[in-house]
Design an enzyme around this catalytic site. Structure first.
Site, PDB file in Angstrom:
ATOM      1  N   TYR A  90       0.506  -1.227   0.249  1.00 23.43           N
ATOM      2  CA  TYR A  90      -0.228   0.259   0.412  1.00 23.43           C
ATOM      3  C   TYR A  90       0.885   1.057   0.115  1.00 23.43           C
ATOM      4  O   TYR A  90       0.356   2.301   0.287  1.00 23.43           O
ATOM      5  CB  TYR A  90      -1.201  -0.323   1.147  1.00 23.43           C
ATOM      6  CG  TYR A  90      -2.153  -1.196   1.186  1.00 23.43           C
ATOM      7  CD1 TYR A  90      -2.652  -0.288  -0.124  1.00 23.43           C
ATOM      8  CD2 TYR A  90      -2.200  -1.974   1.966  1.00 23.43           C
ATOM      9  CE1 TYR A  90      -4.188  -1.387  -0.978  1.00 23.43           C
ATOM     10  CE2 TYR A  90      -3.995  -2.280   1.847  1.00 23.43           C
ATOM     11  CZ  TYR A  90      -4.760  -2.493   0.956  1.00 23.43           C
ATOM     12  OH  TYR A  90      -6.031  -2.836   0.552  1.00 23.43           O
TER      13      TYR A  90
ATOM     14  N   ASN B 177     -14.072  -4.435   1.584  1.00 22.15           N
ATOM     15  CA  ASN B 177     -14.014  -4.487  -0.119  1.00 22.15           C
ATOM     16  C   ASN B 177     -14.362  -5.939  -0.376  1.00 22.15           C
ATOM     17  O   ASN B 177     -13.672  -6.248  -2.089  1.00 22.15           O
ATOM     18  CB  ASN B 177     -14.194  -3.345  -0.484  1.00 22.15           C
ATOM     19  CG  ASN B 177     -12.576  -2.893  -0.848  1.00 22.15           C
ATOM     20  OD1 ASN B 177     -11.537  -3.538  -0.017  1.00 22.15           O
ATOM     21  ND2 ASN B 177     -12.486  -2.128  -1.557  1.00 22.15           N
TER      22      ASN B 177
ATOM     23  N   GLU C 152       3.550  -6.163  -7.482  1.00 24.02           N
ATOM     24  CA  GLU C 152       3.093  -6.736  -6.313  1.00 24.02           C
ATOM     25  C   GLU C 152       3.224  -7.775  -6.851  1.00 24.02           C
ATOM     26  O   GLU C 152       2.739  -8.856  -5.946  1.00 24.02           O
ATOM     27  CB  GLU C 152       1.010  -6.408  -6.667  1.00 24.02           C
ATOM     28  CG  GLU C 152       0.732  -4.908  -6.417  1.00 24.02           C
ATOM     29  CD  GLU C 152      -0.603  -4.124  -6.354  1.00 24.02           C
ATOM     30  OE1 GLU C 152      -1.188  -5.378  -6.949  1.00 24.02           O
ATOM     31  OE2 GLU C 152      -0.896  -3.600  -6.199  1.00 24.02           O
TER      32      GLU C 152
HETATM   33  P1  CMP Z   1      -7.377  -1.517  -2.524  1.00 18.77           P
HETATM   34  O1  CMP Z   1      -8.071  -2.157  -3.512  1.00 18.77           O
HETATM   35  O2  CMP Z   1      -7.160  -2.403  -1.510  1.00 18.77           O
HETATM   36  O3  CMP Z   1      -7.077  -0.384  -2.131  1.00 18.77           O
HETATM   37  C1  CMP Z   1      -6.954   0.580  -0.907  1.00 18.77           C
HETATM   38  C2  CMP Z   1      -7.962   0.061  -0.150  1.00 18.77           C
HETATM   39  O4  CMP Z   1      -7.993   0.932   1.069  1.00 18.77           O
HETATM   40  C3  CMP Z   1      -9.157  -0.131  -0.285  1.00 18.77           C
HETATM   41  O5  CMP Z   1      -9.211  -1.230  -1.571  1.00 18.77           O
HETATM   42  C4  CMP Z   1     -10.125   0.294   0.414  1.00 18.77           C
HETATM   43  O6  CMP Z   1     -10.281  -1.426   0.701  1.00 18.77           O
HETATM   44  C5  CMP Z   1      -9.560   0.418   1.359  1.00 18.77           C
HETATM   45  N1  CMP Z   1      -9.988   2.019   2.142  1.00 18.77           N
HETATM   46  C6  CMP Z   1     -10.502   2.431   2.964  1.00 18.77           C
HETATM   47  N2  CMP Z   1     -10.952   3.715   2.726  1.00 18.77           N
HETATM   48  C7  CMP Z   1     -10.762   4.567   1.893  1.00 18.77           C
HETATM   49  C8  CMP Z   1     -10.839   5.198   0.779  1.00 18.77           C
HETATM   50  N3  CMP Z   1     -11.438   6.449   1.078  1.00 18.77           N
HETATM   51  N4  CMP Z   1     -10.926   5.340  -0.346  1.00 18.77           N
HETATM   52  C9  CMP Z   1     -10.214   4.408  -0.857  1.00 18.77           C
HETATM   53  N5  CMP Z   1      -9.631   3.238  -0.436  1.00 18.77           N
HETATM   54  C10 CMP Z   1      -9.847   3.968   1.131  1.00 18.77           C
END
Ligand code: CMP
Length: 137
Positions: A49, A112, A126
């Site tokens: 991340y 999600n 990744e």
């Molecule tokens: P992911 O595709 O794993 O990439 C970053 C993750 O941060 C995203 O999915 C979400 O699960 C999480 N996340 C939590 N809050 C936010 C936000 N406000 N905007 C984008 N991602 C978020």
């Protein structure tokens, strides 16, 4: 041919959705070429991340992804990166279309269910991070 990374996050594993998510990927015609259930090291998640460092949700997503086992999957096929992103649906499940993994199975952005690589460069980075031992050609 492209290869992309899919992570099934701790919430998806806890809800016994490994099979459902993998089934959808395989039915689409994509091939699973790498697969592991693991407790992700904090260092791996922080690097994963890295692009979100400084954002308000950075610590939270790192905490969440290390809160339980995840499935890391390497998925291969024609246009695999875009195909998988479309199948997973919008990052926020409330905006995800019915028929997508998130549109059918998730409700909150914090949980999600999956991560999938955003583009070919992200996929390469990744996959090296989650499969340092390499993948079959
Ligand atoms: P992911 O595709 O794993 O990439 C970053 C993750 O941060 C995203 O999915 C979400 O699960 C999480 N996340 C939590 N809050 C936010 C936000 N406000 N905007 C984008 N991602 C978020």
């Amino acid at each position: 041919m492209e290869t992309t990374l899919v992570l099934i996050k701790p919430g998806g594993v806890a809800r016994n959705l490994i099979g459902e998510i993998t089934r959808r990927i395989e039915l689409r015609g994509l091939e699973v070429v790498g697969l592991k259930l693991m407790q992700a090291p904090r260092s791996t998640v922080e690097e994963h991340y890295a692009e979100h460092v400084g954002k308000p949700f950075y610590q939270g997503v790192c905490d969440y992804l290390t809160s339980g086992p995840v499935v890391a999957m390497a998925v291969r096929g024609t246009n695999a990166v875009k195909a998988v992103r479309a199948m997973m649906g919008a990052t926020n499940p409330i905006e995800a279309a019915p028929g997508t993994v998130r549109g059918d199975l998730a409700l909150s952005i914090e949980d999600n269910l999956t991560h999938s690589s955003s583009d070919a460069e992200a996929a390469e980075r990744e996959l090296k991070l989650w499969f340092p031992e390499g993948l079959p050609r």
